[in-house]
Write a protein that holds these residues in place. Structure first.
Motif, PDB file in Angstrom:
ATOM      1  N   GLU A 149       0.825  -1.201   0.000  1.00 42.87           N
ATOM      2  CA  GLU A 149       0.000   0.000   0.000  1.00 42.87           C
ATOM      3  C   GLU A 149       0.862   1.255   0.000  1.00 42.87           C
ATOM      4  O   GLU A 149       1.978   1.265   0.536  1.00 42.87           O
ATOM      5  CB  GLU A 149      -0.918   0.012   1.231  1.00 42.87           C
ATOM      6  CG  GLU A 149      -1.930  -1.113   1.252  1.00 42.87           C
ATOM      7  CD  GLU A 149      -2.829  -1.045   2.475  1.00 42.87           C
ATOM      8  OE1 GLU A 149      -2.587  -0.150   3.324  1.00 42.87           O
ATOM      9  OE2 GLU A 149      -3.743  -1.873   2.573  1.00 42.87           O
ATOM     10  N   GLU A 150       0.337   2.291  -0.584  1.00 39.33           N
ATOM     11  CA  GLU A 150       1.032   3.575  -0.630  1.00 39.33           C
ATOM     12  C   GLU A 150       1.232   4.115   0.791  1.00 39.33           C
ATOM     13  O   GLU A 150       0.311   4.109   1.601  1.00 39.33           O
ATOM     14  CB  GLU A 150       0.209   4.553  -1.465  1.00 39.33           C
ATOM     15  CG  GLU A 150       0.928   5.851  -1.772  1.00 39.33           C
ATOM     16  CD  GLU A 150       0.139   6.709  -2.743  1.00 39.33           C
ATOM     17  OE1 GLU A 150       0.022   7.930  -2.487  1.00 39.33           O
ATOM     18  OE2 GLU A 150      -0.366   6.159  -3.744  1.00 39.33           O
ATOM     19  N   GLY A 151       2.459   4.569   1.082  1.00 37.17           N
ATOM     20  CA  GLY A 151       2.780   5.109   2.399  1.00 37.17           C
ATOM     21  C   GLY A 151       3.358   4.090   3.365  1.00 37.17           C
ATOM     22  O   GLY A 151       3.817   4.456   4.446  1.00 37.17           O
ATOM     23  N   SER A 152       3.346   2.809   2.992  1.00 39.54           N
ATOM     24  CA  SER A 152       3.864   1.780   3.892  1.00 39.54           C
ATOM     25  C   SER A 152       5.389   1.713   3.833  1.00 39.54           C
ATOM     26  O   SER A 152       6.008   2.048   2.816  1.00 39.54           O
ATOM     27  CB  SER A 152       3.268   0.409   3.537  1.00 39.54           C
ATOM     28  OG  SER A 152       3.610   0.060   2.200  1.00 39.54           O
ATOM     29  N   GLU A 153       5.982   1.308   4.962  1.00 37.07           N
ATOM     30  CA  GLU A 153       7.427   1.120   5.032  1.00 37.07           C
ATOM     31  C   GLU A 153       7.749  -0.310   4.621  1.00 37.07           C
ATOM     32  O   GLU A 153       7.108  -1.265   5.074  1.00 37.07           O
ATOM     33  CB  GLU A 153       7.934   1.377   6.452  1.00 37.07           C
ATOM     34  CG  GLU A 153       7.688   2.787   6.968  1.00 37.07           C
ATOM     35  CD  GLU A 153       8.534   3.830   6.264  1.00 37.07           C
ATOM     36  OE1 GLU A 153       9.651   3.476   5.816  1.00 37.07           O
ATOM     37  OE2 GLU A 153       8.082   4.983   6.154  1.00 37.07           O
TER      38      GLU A 153
END
Length: 261
Positions: free
Chosen positions: A219-223
């Motif tokens: 997902e977008e924004g995940s590390e």
């Protein structure tokens, strides 16, 4: 004894005689009482002088002893300060050495951390082949022919973007597209019938882009860490486009990838 005896006063005569022939002689009569008074005064003066001299001498000796004691104390204090100074100097040297070691360790850790975030990994979990440029040329030629029937029958493929210095990897079904270094998922796109992609910002000027026909599983924004799966490869999405940017300039991925074994 009819005659009254009177006390006779004894006097002494002091004569002063000059050597000069024509000089006269002088006589001074001194009474015994006066002489006694003068003698007593001289005696008292001598005693007082002796007492004063004794007191002064003892005072000088006492001051001298105190000065000697002070000198001894100062020497002892000086020796103690020298010893403490040596101890402090040794501690300062030890602290400086420890500080230098700590700084060297911090520098090594920082260098290792920065090194770990450089995208040097292989973008596929297993073996993969690089799609040759001739295959892409044939694809471009087919598109230029404008044969609609051929385009409908043709399977959608990934075409390398030369301005990105993109490399196309062809992997076997069941393998994975993986992150080549730790970072943050900056952008994702899942487009059915079109090319999907995942963009990872590694935080050190490096940004990697993974293009595939499958569906992103991050997902977008995940590390993410190095080696985490971004796409699952099946029979319909065996091709993956991989590109690297460094400070907004594209670099050749093959110059970055460390292939082991």
């Amino acid at each position: 004894m009819s005659t009254n005896l009177r006390k006779r006063k004894i006097t002494y005569t002091v004569m002063i005689v000059s050597d000069a022939p024509a000089a006269s002689h002088r006589k001074i009569h001194v009474r015994t009482g006066a002489l006694a008074v003068v003698g007593f005064v001289l005696f008292v003066a001598v005693i007082c002088y002796a007492v004063y001299t004794t007191i002064t001498m003892f005072g000088s000796m006492d001051r001298s002893n105190r000065q000697i004691e002070q000198i001894v104390q100062l020497k002892e204090s000086n020796e103690q300060l020298l010893s403490e100074n040596e101890t402090l100097t040794s501690r300062v040297a030890s602290l400086e050495e420890n500080l230098n070691q700590k700084q060297a360790q911090d520098y090594e850790l920082l260098a290792a951390h920065e090194e770990a975030y450089i995208p040097k990994g292989f973008p596929m979990s297993g073996a993969a082949q690089i799609k040759e440029e001739t295959d892409q040329t044939q694809e471009d030629t087919a598109e230029e022919d404008g044969d609609e029937d051929t385009e409908q029958d043709e399977t959608l493929e990934i075409v390398a973007k030369k301005e990105w210095k993109e490399v196309i990897f062809v992997a076997a079904e069941g393998s994975k597209v993986v992150a080549t270094a730790p970072g943050t998922v900056k952008e994702t796109r899942a487009a059915e019938g079109e090319v999907s992609y995942v963009v990872i910002d590694h935080g050190n000027g490096y940004v990697t882009t993974y293009r595939n026909l499958g569906t992103p599983i991050v997902e977008e924004g995940s590390e993410v860490v190095k080696g985490v799966a971004l796409f699952l490869v099946d029979e319909d999405n065996t091709e993956t486009g991989y590109s690297i940017r460094k400070d907004d300039s594209y670099v050749d991925p093959m110059e970055m990838i460390e292939i082991k074994g």
